[in-house]
Design an enzyme around this catalytic site. Sequence first.
Site, PDB file in Angstrom:
ATOM      1  N   LYS A  12       0.841  -1.201   0.000  1.00 10.91           N
ATOM      2  CA  LYS A  12       0.000   0.000   0.000  1.00 10.91           C
ATOM      3  C   LYS A  12       0.873   1.245   0.000  1.00 10.91           C
ATOM      4  O   LYS A  12       0.625   2.202  -0.732  1.00 10.91           O
ATOM      5  CB  LYS A  12      -0.907   0.016   1.247  1.00 10.91           C
ATOM      6  CG  LYS A  12      -2.240  -0.663   1.028  1.00 10.91           C
ATOM      7  CD  LYS A  12      -3.006  -0.855   2.325  1.00 10.91           C
ATOM      8  CE  LYS A  12      -3.512   0.410   2.966  1.00 10.91           C
ATOM      9  NZ  LYS A  12      -4.487   0.106   4.064  1.00 10.91           N
ATOM     10  N   ASP A  65      -7.906   3.092   4.487  1.00 10.74           N
ATOM     11  CA  ASP A  65      -8.558   1.807   4.711  1.00 10.74           C
ATOM     12  C   ASP A  65      -9.248   1.388   3.421  1.00 10.74           C
ATOM     13  O   ASP A  65      -9.964   2.181   2.814  1.00 10.74           O
ATOM     14  CB  ASP A  65      -9.577   1.958   5.850  1.00 10.74           C
ATOM     15  CG  ASP A  65      -9.935   0.616   6.433  1.00 10.74           C
ATOM     16  OD1 ASP A  65      -9.091  -0.300   6.385  1.00 10.74           O
ATOM     17  OD2 ASP A  65     -11.061   0.463   6.926  1.00 10.74           O
ATOM     18  N   ARG A 166      -7.312   3.420  -4.790  1.00 12.44           N
ATOM     19  CA  ARG A 166      -6.291   4.180  -4.040  1.00 12.44           C
ATOM     20  C   ARG A 166      -5.947   5.469  -4.777  1.00 12.44           C
ATOM     21  O   ARG A 166      -5.865   6.542  -4.189  1.00 12.44           O
ATOM     22  CB  ARG A 166      -5.057   3.284  -3.876  1.00 12.44           C
ATOM     23  CG  ARG A 166      -3.907   3.872  -3.108  1.00 12.44           C
ATOM     24  CD  ARG A 166      -3.020   2.802  -2.504  1.00 12.44           C
ATOM     25  NE  ARG A 166      -3.746   1.974  -1.574  1.00 12.44           N
ATOM     26  CZ  ARG A 166      -4.103   0.703  -1.833  1.00 12.44           C
ATOM     27  NH1 ARG A 166      -3.753   0.110  -2.958  1.00 12.44           N
ATOM     28  NH2 ARG A 166      -4.811   0.034  -0.941  1.00 12.44           N
TER      29      ARG A 166
HETATM   30  P1  ITT Z   1      -3.052  -1.190   7.189  1.00 14.21           P
HETATM   31  O1  ITT Z   1      -4.430  -1.247   7.809  1.00 14.21           O
HETATM   32  O2  ITT Z   1      -1.927  -1.329   8.179  1.00 14.21           O
HETATM   33  O3  ITT Z   1      -2.873   0.024   6.331  1.00 14.21           O
HETATM   34  P2  ITT Z   1      -3.969  -3.570   5.736  1.00 14.21           P
HETATM   35  O4  ITT Z   1      -3.239  -4.536   4.859  1.00 14.21           O
HETATM   36  O5  ITT Z   1      -4.699  -4.107   6.923  1.00 14.21           O
HETATM   37  O6  ITT Z   1      -2.912  -2.448   6.186  1.00 14.21           O
HETATM   38  P3  ITT Z   1      -6.498  -2.632   4.623  1.00 14.21           P
HETATM   39  O7  ITT Z   1      -7.237  -2.923   5.885  1.00 14.21           O
HETATM   40  O8  ITT Z   1      -6.747  -1.323   3.974  1.00 14.21           O
HETATM   41  O9  ITT Z   1      -4.911  -2.724   4.837  1.00 14.21           O
HETATM   42  O10 ITT Z   1      -6.728  -3.741   3.535  1.00 14.21           O
HETATM   43  C1  ITT Z   1      -7.784  -4.649   3.579  1.00 14.21           C
HETATM   44  C2  ITT Z   1      -7.455  -5.853   2.748  1.00 14.21           C
HETATM   45  O11 ITT Z   1      -7.653  -5.526   1.382  1.00 14.21           O
HETATM   46  C3  ITT Z   1      -6.033  -6.372   2.881  1.00 14.21           C
HETATM   47  O12 ITT Z   1      -6.084  -7.781   2.924  1.00 14.21           O
HETATM   48  C4  ITT Z   1      -5.330  -5.921   1.609  1.00 14.21           C
HETATM   49  O13 ITT Z   1      -4.403  -6.894   1.188  1.00 14.21           O
HETATM   50  C5  ITT Z   1      -6.500  -5.810   0.637  1.00 14.21           C
HETATM   51  N1  ITT Z   1      -6.240  -4.689  -0.282  1.00 14.21           N
HETATM   52  C6  ITT Z   1      -6.182  -3.374   0.036  1.00 14.21           C
HETATM   53  N2  ITT Z   1      -5.888  -2.648  -1.061  1.00 14.21           N
HETATM   54  C7  ITT Z   1      -5.756  -3.522  -2.071  1.00 14.21           C
HETATM   55  C8  ITT Z   1      -5.417  -3.392  -3.440  1.00 14.21           C
HETATM   56  O14 ITT Z   1      -5.130  -2.232  -3.978  1.00 14.21           O
HETATM   57  N3  ITT Z   1      -5.377  -4.498  -4.176  1.00 14.21           N
HETATM   58  C9  ITT Z   1      -5.644  -5.714  -3.653  1.00 14.21           C
HETATM   59  N4  ITT Z   1      -5.938  -5.923  -2.382  1.00 14.21           N
HETATM   60  C10 ITT Z   1      -5.998  -4.839  -1.583  1.00 14.21           C
END
Ligand code: ITT
Length: 180
Positions: A12, A65, A166
């Site tokens: 991310k 998020d 994003r």
């Molecule tokens: P932080 O909260 O520490 O930022 P995280 O990995 O927990 O990190 P999120 O809660 O935002 O981040 O992500 C939710 C899920 O969605 C997580 O399993 C990510 O791998 C997935 N995800 C988020 N953005 C994505 C993207 O651009 N492409 C594919 N999967 C994504």
Amino acid sequence: MRILFITSNKDKFEEARSIGKRFGFDIEWLKKEYEEVQGNDLEEIAKKSAELLTSQIKEPFFIEDSGLFVDALKGFPGPYSSYVFKTIGNDGILKLMRGLDNRKAKFVAVVAYFDGKDVKTFKGEVSGEISREKRGKGGFGYDPIFEYEGRTFAEMGEEKNEVSHRRRAMENFFSSIQGS
Ligand code: ITT
């Protein structure tokens, strides 16, 4: 302009840095796992989580998020995307979708920005479809099963950053702070 991005997720951060560069922002990584409040609404989760962090971080920062919302699964995994990815993963989602013709899905990202005083949120969405099988070597998370105009995000390389949830959330965020 330099801005701090708090996330535990390196992928991310890398994407945010690349998007930021295009808009003249220098995104700096503060690698940290933070307490994510529970809830059904990404905007509320992001806002409340950022507000909790302001007790520890006093300078301006943002968090972001994200969630994958699948139509035929009534929006699942949505706010539970992180937990679902760690448990059933992409194979589990594909299994749940077996035999379903409605493959529509969307990715949503919410940036919550603390400007030193208040927390503001910025949303971005992208519509696509859940593929029938995993495809592509790039990206992370659900990228191999999220199809945008015929290619999965994992097949798009840097092009993902031109159209992703994003990118859209960050674009809204940057345009709001650019003038301030
Ligand atoms: P932080 O909260 O520490 O930022 P995280 O990995 O927990 O990190 P999120 O809660 O935002 O981040 O992500 C939710 C899920 O969605 C997580 O399993 C990510 O791998 C997935 N995800 C988020 N953005 C994505 C993207 O651009 N492409 C594919 N999967 C994504």
